[in-house]
Design a protein around this motif. Structure first.
Motif, PDB file in Angstrom:
ATOM      1  N   MET A  15       1.059  -1.044  -0.075  1.00 39.63           N
ATOM      2  CA  MET A  15      -0.178   0.159   0.095  1.00 39.63           C
ATOM      3  C   MET A  15       0.782   1.327   0.152  1.00 39.63           C
ATOM      4  N   ASN A  16       2.133   0.984   0.069  1.00 39.09           N
ATOM      5  CA  ASN A  16       3.039   2.289   0.250  1.00 39.09           C
ATOM      6  C   ASN A  16       2.831   3.229   1.377  1.00 39.09           C
ATOM      7  N   TYR A  17       2.438   2.546   2.497  1.00 44.84           N
ATOM      8  CA  TYR A  17       2.133   3.430   3.606  1.00 44.84           C
ATOM      9  C   TYR A  17       3.438   3.874   4.299  1.00 44.84           C
ATOM     10  N   SER A  18       4.703   2.995   4.018  1.00 50.27           N
ATOM     11  CA  SER A  18       5.727   3.306   4.531  1.00 50.27           C
ATOM     12  C   SER A  18       6.893   2.984   3.696  1.00 50.27           C
ATOM     13  N   GLU A  19       8.034   3.479   3.847  1.00 47.20           N
ATOM     14  CA  GLU A  19       9.147   3.308   2.936  1.00 47.20           C
ATOM     15  C   GLU A  19      10.305   2.937   3.794  1.00 47.20           C
ATOM     16  N   TYR A  20      11.093   2.051   3.398  1.00 50.95           N
ATOM     17  CA  TYR A  20      12.297   1.421   3.912  1.00 50.95           C
ATOM     18  C   TYR A  20      13.420   1.199   3.262  1.00 50.95           C
ATOM     19  N   ILE A  21      14.436   1.716   3.206  1.00 51.78           N
ATOM     20  CA  ILE A  21      15.686   1.648   2.366  1.00 51.78           C
ATOM     21  C   ILE A  21      16.760   1.166   3.437  1.00 51.78           C
ATOM     22  N   SER A  22      17.328   0.098   3.063  1.00 50.82           N
ATOM     23  CA  SER A  22      18.121  -0.734   3.728  1.00 50.82           C
ATOM     24  C   SER A  22      19.542   0.215   3.590  1.00 50.82           C
ATOM     25  N   GLY A  23      20.318   0.061   4.776  1.00 51.64           N
ATOM     26  CA  GLY A  23      21.618   0.696   4.756  1.00 51.64           C
ATOM     27  C   GLY A  23      22.762  -0.100   4.948  1.00 51.64           C
ATOM     28  N   GLN A  24      24.046   0.562   4.986  1.00 55.31           N
ATOM     29  CA  GLN A  24      25.405  -0.169   5.177  1.00 55.31           C
ATOM     30  C   GLN A  24      25.945   0.491   6.124  1.00 55.31           C
ATOM     31  N   LEU A  25      25.388   1.250   7.140  1.00 52.40           N
ATOM     32  CA  LEU A  25      25.886   1.844   8.235  1.00 52.40           C
ATOM     33  C   LEU A  25      25.144   1.590   9.675  1.00 52.40           C
ATOM     34  N   PRO A  26      25.615   1.822  10.594  1.00 57.87           N
ATOM     35  CA  PRO A  26      25.048   1.508  11.968  1.00 57.87           C
ATOM     36  C   PRO A  26      24.290   2.700  12.395  1.00 57.87           C
ATOM     37  N   LEU A  27      23.626   3.360  11.561  1.00 62.13           N
ATOM     38  CA  LEU A  27      22.820   4.639  11.419  1.00 62.13           C
ATOM     39  C   LEU A  27      21.235   4.446  10.944  1.00 62.13           C
ATOM     40  N   ILE A  28      20.444   4.732  11.567  1.00 58.28           N
ATOM     41  CA  ILE A  28      18.937   4.872  11.039  1.00 58.28           C
ATOM     42  C   ILE A  28      18.287   6.129  11.255  1.00 58.28           C
ATOM     43  N   ILE A  29      17.984   6.756   9.911  1.00 59.21           N
ATOM     44  CA  ILE A  29      17.019   8.025  10.054  1.00 59.21           C
ATOM     45  C   ILE A  29      15.642   7.495   9.930  1.00 59.21           C
ATOM     46  N   SER A  30      14.749   8.163  10.784  1.00 60.84           N
ATOM     47  CA  SER A  30      13.614   7.821  10.951  1.00 60.84           C
ATOM     48  C   SER A  30      12.682   9.171  10.697  1.00 60.84           C
ATOM     49  N   ILE A  31      11.627   9.183   9.772  1.00 63.51           N
ATOM     50  CA  ILE A  31      11.040  10.184   9.450  1.00 63.51           C
ATOM     51  C   ILE A  31       9.518   9.881   9.764  1.00 63.51           C
ATOM     52  N   PRO A  32       9.002  10.116  10.888  1.00 63.57           N
ATOM     53  CA  PRO A  32       7.738   9.557  11.436  1.00 63.57           C
ATOM     54  C   PRO A  32       6.443  10.591  11.091  1.00 63.57           C
ATOM     55  N   ASP A  76      -1.988  -3.822  16.678  1.00 61.40           N
ATOM     56  CA  ASP A  76      -1.629  -4.541  18.009  1.00 61.40           C
ATOM     57  C   ASP A  76      -0.198  -4.279  18.091  1.00 61.40           C
ATOM     58  N   SER A  77       0.528  -4.166  17.203  1.00 60.70           N
ATOM     59  CA  SER A  77       1.927  -4.018  17.116  1.00 60.70           C
ATOM     60  C   SER A  77       2.610  -3.390  16.143  1.00 60.70           C
ATOM     61  N   ILE A  78       3.805  -2.861  16.288  1.00 57.39           N
ATOM     62  CA  ILE A  78       4.970  -2.201  15.406  1.00 57.39           C
ATOM     63  C   ILE A  78       6.165  -2.764  15.544  1.00 57.39           C
ATOM     64  N   THR A  79       6.523  -3.430  14.256  1.00 63.14           N
ATOM     65  CA  THR A  79       8.223  -4.120  14.394  1.00 63.14           C
ATOM     66  C   THR A  79       8.921  -3.066  13.531  1.00 63.14           C
ATOM     67  N   LEU A  80      10.177  -2.808  14.037  1.00 64.45           N
ATOM     68  CA  LEU A  80      10.986  -2.095  13.117  1.00 64.45           C
ATOM     69  C   LEU A  80      12.039  -3.004  12.771  1.00 64.45           C
ATOM     70  N   THR A  81      12.178  -3.884  11.583  1.00 66.01           N
ATOM     71  CA  THR A  81      13.261  -4.568  11.368  1.00 66.01           C
ATOM     72  C   THR A  81      14.585  -3.782  11.340  1.00 66.01           C
ATOM     73  N   ASP A  82      14.546  -2.746  10.769  1.00 68.28           N
ATOM     74  CA  ASP A  82      16.038  -2.064  10.660  1.00 68.28           C
ATOM     75  C   ASP A  82      16.859  -2.114  12.161  1.00 68.28           C
ATOM     76  N   ILE A  83      16.142  -1.860  13.053  1.00 68.00           N
ATOM     77  CA  ILE A  83      16.697  -1.909  14.494  1.00 68.00           C
ATOM     78  C   ILE A  83      17.486  -3.344  14.793  1.00 68.00           C
ATOM     79  N   LYS A  84      16.472  -4.235  14.409  1.00 68.95           N
ATOM     80  CA  LYS A  84      17.338  -5.593  14.514  1.00 68.95           C
ATOM     81  C   LYS A  84      18.280  -5.910  13.662  1.00 68.95           C
ATOM     82  N   ASP A  85      18.164  -5.381  12.277  1.00 69.58           N
ATOM     83  CA  ASP A  85      19.305  -5.463  11.305  1.00 69.58           C
ATOM     84  C   ASP A  85      20.443  -4.764  11.706  1.00 69.58           C
TER      85      ASP A  85
END
Length: 135
Positions: free
Chosen positions: A1-18, A92-101
């Motif tokens: 549905m394109n409700y969110s966008e996730y771009i995988s990275g190669q650095l230990p840095l996550i930029i979140s735009i909520p 019920d829940s929100i999971t951020l897979t990038d944090i685990k990655d």
């Protein structure tokens, strides 16, 4: 549905735009204002700021980019960085897979949450839940 966008990275840095989403589908109920801290108005231009920051970091780190998480739903519909009862009605829940990655690949990392503000001053603020003080 394109409700969110996730771009995988190669650095230990996550930029979140909520809070700069421009989608307001009628099938998703509006968040209720049951908590004093519930804000339903969007931050402005934070997607542009976050994307430009990611691009600048990528240039500085020889093509390696930070992870990028962008919520495309309007703030009145969904908030990614709040406890579930405040963030969305009927989910019920929100999971951020990038944090685990990041934890798996680097052990630890830095999360930068990009926000706007309604202050009349043109400040860049760094911090979280800071009380008001004079500059």
């Amino acid at each position: 549905m394109n409700y969110s966008e996730y771009i995988s990275g190669q650095l230990p840095l996550i930029i979140s735009i909520p809070h700069d989403g421009q989608l307001f589908p009628p099938e998703i109920p509006d968040r209720k204002k049951n908590y004093p801290s519930v804000v339903k108005s969007n931050d402005l231009n934070t997607q542009d700021i976050g994307r430009e920051l990611a691009d600048k970091i990528m240039l500085h780190f020889n093509g390696k980019r930070p992870y990028l998480v962008i919520n495309h739903l309007g703030r009145s519909k969904f908030v990614i960085n709040r406890p579930i009862k405040e963030g969305v009605d009927g989910k019920d829940s929100i999971t951020l897979t990038d944090i685990k990655d990041v934890e798996t690949n680097f052990g630890q990392g830095l999360l930068i949450d990009i926000h706007g503000h309604g202050h009349p001053e043109n400040f860049i603020e760094i911090g979280y839940v800071l009380s008001a003080w004079k500059y």
